[in-house]
Design an enzyme around this catalytic site. Structure first.
Site, PDB file in Angstrom:
ATOM      1  N   TYR A   6      37.585  51.851  47.424  1.00 48.68           N
ATOM      2  CA  TYR A   6      38.759  52.158  46.738  1.00 48.68           C
ATOM      3  C   TYR A   6      38.585  52.363  45.247  1.00 48.68           C
ATOM      4  O   TYR A   6      37.675  51.674  44.367  1.00 48.68           O
ATOM      5  CB  TYR A   6      39.759  50.867  46.940  1.00 48.68           C
ATOM      6  CG  TYR A   6      40.838  51.063  46.313  1.00 48.68           C
ATOM      7  CD1 TYR A   6      41.788  52.306  46.034  1.00 48.68           C
ATOM      8  CD2 TYR A   6      41.458  50.091  45.497  1.00 48.68           C
ATOM      9  CE1 TYR A   6      42.869  52.354  45.347  1.00 48.68           C
ATOM     10  CE2 TYR A   6      42.449  50.312  44.530  1.00 48.68           C
ATOM     11  CZ  TYR A   6      43.254  51.487  44.684  1.00 48.68           C
ATOM     12  OH  TYR A   6      44.223  51.522  43.847  1.00 48.68           O
ATOM     13  N   ARG A  46      53.282  28.781  39.660  1.00 49.45           N
ATOM     14  CA  ARG A  46      52.001  29.494  39.369  1.00 49.45           C
ATOM     15  C   ARG A  46      50.829  29.091  40.077  1.00 49.45           C
ATOM     16  O   ARG A  46      49.850  29.552  40.569  1.00 49.45           O
ATOM     17  CB  ARG A  46      51.554  29.436  37.908  1.00 49.45           C
ATOM     18  CG  ARG A  46      50.320  30.037  37.712  1.00 49.45           C
ATOM     19  CD  ARG A  46      50.176  30.804  36.220  1.00 49.45           C
ATOM     20  NE  ARG A  46      50.877  30.192  35.153  1.00 49.45           N
ATOM     21  CZ  ARG A  46      50.007  29.166  34.668  1.00 49.45           C
ATOM     22  NH1 ARG A  46      48.831  28.551  35.111  1.00 49.45           N
ATOM     23  NH2 ARG A  46      50.883  28.482  33.460  1.00 49.45           N
ATOM     24  N   ASP A  97      36.189  43.531  52.059  1.00 48.80           N
ATOM     25  CA  ASP A  97      37.363  44.024  51.886  1.00 48.80           C
ATOM     26  C   ASP A  97      37.842  44.546  53.235  1.00 48.80           C
ATOM     27  O   ASP A  97      37.406  45.443  53.761  1.00 48.80           O
ATOM     28  CB  ASP A  97      37.803  45.164  50.718  1.00 48.80           C
ATOM     29  CG  ASP A  97      39.005  45.793  50.585  1.00 48.80           C
ATOM     30  OD1 ASP A  97      39.984  45.584  51.518  1.00 48.80           O
ATOM     31  OD2 ASP A  97      39.265  45.967  49.493  1.00 48.80           O
TER      32      ASP A  97
HETATM   33  C1  LIG Z   1      40.665  49.234  50.416  1.00 50.06           C
HETATM   34  C2  LIG Z   1      41.604  48.458  49.200  1.00 50.06           C
HETATM   35  N1  LIG Z   1      41.664  47.610  48.574  1.00 50.06           N
HETATM   36  C3  LIG Z   1      42.057  46.946  47.412  1.00 50.06           C
HETATM   37  C4  LIG Z   1      43.219  47.852  47.169  1.00 50.06           C
HETATM   38  C5  LIG Z   1      44.099  47.505  45.937  1.00 50.06           C
HETATM   39  O1  LIG Z   1      45.053  46.629  46.570  1.00 50.06           O
HETATM   40  P1  LIG Z   1      46.555  46.650  45.722  1.00 50.06           P
HETATM   41  O2  LIG Z   1      47.139  48.285  45.404  1.00 50.06           O
HETATM   42  O3  LIG Z   1      47.356  46.032  46.477  1.00 50.06           O
HETATM   43  O4  LIG Z   1      46.300  46.085  44.197  1.00 50.06           O
HETATM   44  C6  LIG Z   1      43.514  49.132  47.940  1.00 50.06           C
HETATM   45  C7  LIG Z   1      44.415  49.908  47.372  1.00 50.06           C
HETATM   46  O5  LIG Z   1      44.819  50.893  47.593  1.00 50.06           O
HETATM   47  C8  LIG Z   1      42.707  49.443  48.833  1.00 50.06           C
HETATM   48  O6  LIG Z   1      42.773  50.493  49.314  1.00 50.06           O
END
Ligand SMILES: Cc1ncc(COP(=O)(O)O)c(C=O)c1O
Length: 401
Positions: free
Chosen positions: A98, A46, A168
């Site tokens: 997202y 972990r 992101d």
């Molecule tokens: C831009 C973005 N950030 C974060 C995520 C979350 O990722 P995960 O689905 O791997 O948890 C997504 C998922 O579609 C995403 O498109």
């Protein structure tokens, strides 16, 4: 070393003593201690695992960060980063993000005492910053509207207030955009997407510019328990080795498809940052070396959108993106279903919007699939248009087989 080499080798040859070329999968929960108070550096999976550490070395190297941490999902990565903050803290967040990130902020972080304001441009970010602001969180380009945030300007605005900039970078990956080099403090990824690249695993990554901040992320991950499992770390590392070649080819196909879609009579609007008249095109050109392989587009009405989703054959109607298989998504009922309707409509996410993740198939097959899904070929004009696309594809080196 150049980017594609770093994707394969990371900062240097693997420290594995056996000489194994591929990183071994250390499928173990725990590690024996050589004695009291002594450790091999690995105690419990972990907190640290050699397979995951190998991926993290490479990720830090390709994002040009001080350290990287791999998580069980993109959401686990983002949720853990938010634990850096305390009740009463305030974050400025991209208006368009997202849907799962939106849900995390609205349903979990708000309950834990964090406050959020929405802002997109640098001016809006500066205006939204308060004395309690601890971070600015941007997604660029955004999912699904492909809005572009100016990373340098966002970093300046955040730093002027003593706040962190979190980016992101899922859509462009370090292949095309390296936010830490542009002033960001933390990069988050859904590694499920392009980094792993094969629609076969769920993973997330956090990369930090500062090693001390990284230690806090690592400690939080150990406490919260969201670390990536060894086999999944191995899959992501294997995916990373081909990241550069996949991204370049997928982006080349997306550029062809975006232009083809725009010329199609059944398509009302195309959102792709590589189109010269996209509002974020100039910023994207300045801060990224490619436009990626995500395209959103609008058709005439809900019935047409549903017909496209029902008619595609090669392109699969599924959530997710960034893999070798092309996927088409309906944000209004899938990825962004949890965004309140008024906010969704204000962003332009409605029943006519489709999101396409362009995969590694031959672009001519993707054009043909979309063409039949969007309606039967209407006359010679359309046939000529399709032939022109195919010629351009051959000129662009997509091969003729
Ligand atoms: C831009 C973005 N950030 C974060 C995520 C979350 O990722 P995960 O689905 O791997 O948890 C997504 C998922 O579609 C995403 O498109």
């Amino acid at each position: 070393m150049h980017f594609s080499t770093r994707c394969i080798h990371g900062p240097g040859p693997s420290p594995d003593q056996t000489g194994a070329i591929a990183t071994p999968i250390y499928q173990t929960a725990t590690f024996a201690h050589p004695g009291v108070g002594r450790s091999t550096g690995f105690d419990y999976t972990r907190s640290v695992n050699p397979t995951r550490s190998s991926l993290e070395r490479t990720m830090a190297c390709v994002e040009q960060g001080a350290a990287a941490y791999a998580f069980a999902s993109g959401m686990a990565a983002i949720a853990t980063v938010l634990e850096l903050f305390a009740p009463g803290d305030h974050l400025v967040v991209s208006a368009d993000i997202y849907g799962g990130t939106h849900r995390l902020f609205a349903d979990v972080s708000a309950k834990n005492g964090l406050a959020f304001s929405r802002a997109s441009t640098a001016e809006e970010i500066t205006a939204a910053i308060t004395a309690r602001t601890v971070a600015v969180f941007v997604e660029t380009p955004t999912n699904p509207m492909m809005r572009v945030a100016d990373i340098v300007a966002a970093a300046e605005a955040a730093h002027a207030a003593g706040a962190l900039l979190i980016v992101d970078n899922t859509f462009l990956t370090p292949c095309f955009q390296r936010p830490l080099e542009l002033g960001a403090d933390i990069v988050v990824h859904s590694a499920t997407k392009y980094l792993a690249g094969h629609n076969d695993t769920i993973a997330g990554v956090v990369v930090v510019a500062d090693a001390v901040l990284g230690e806090r992320v690592g400690a939080l991950r150990c406490t919260l328990g969201g670390a990536l499992a060894p086999f999944d770390a191995w899959l992501v590392e294997r995916g990373l080795k081909t990241l550069a070649v996949r991204m370049e080819r997928q982006a080349a196909s997306a550029a062809v498809l975006a232009r083809w879609l725009r010329a199609h009579p059944a398509v009302r609007e195309v959102f792709y940052t590589g189109l010269e008249d996209h509002p974020g095109h100039a910023t994207a050109e300045r801060q990224a070396s490619g436009h990626g392989a995500m395209i959103s587009f609008r058709v005439a009405d809900q019935a047409t959108a549903h017909a496209v989703l029902a008619s595609v054959r090669l392109i699969q109607f599924a959530e997710s993106l960034g893999g070798v298989e092309s996927l088409i998504t309906y944000p209004v009922t899938q990825t962004h279903a949890d965004v309140p309707e008024d906010a969704r409509r204000a962003l332009g996410i409605d029943e006519t919007l489709l999101r396409l993740s362009v995969g590694l198939e031959d672009v001519r097959d993707l054009v043909a699939d979309l063409d039949s899904a969007l309606g039967a070929l209407a006359g010679q004009g359309r046939l000529d248009q399709r032939d022109q696309v195919f010629q351009r594809v051959q000129v662009a080196g997509h091969g003729g087989r």
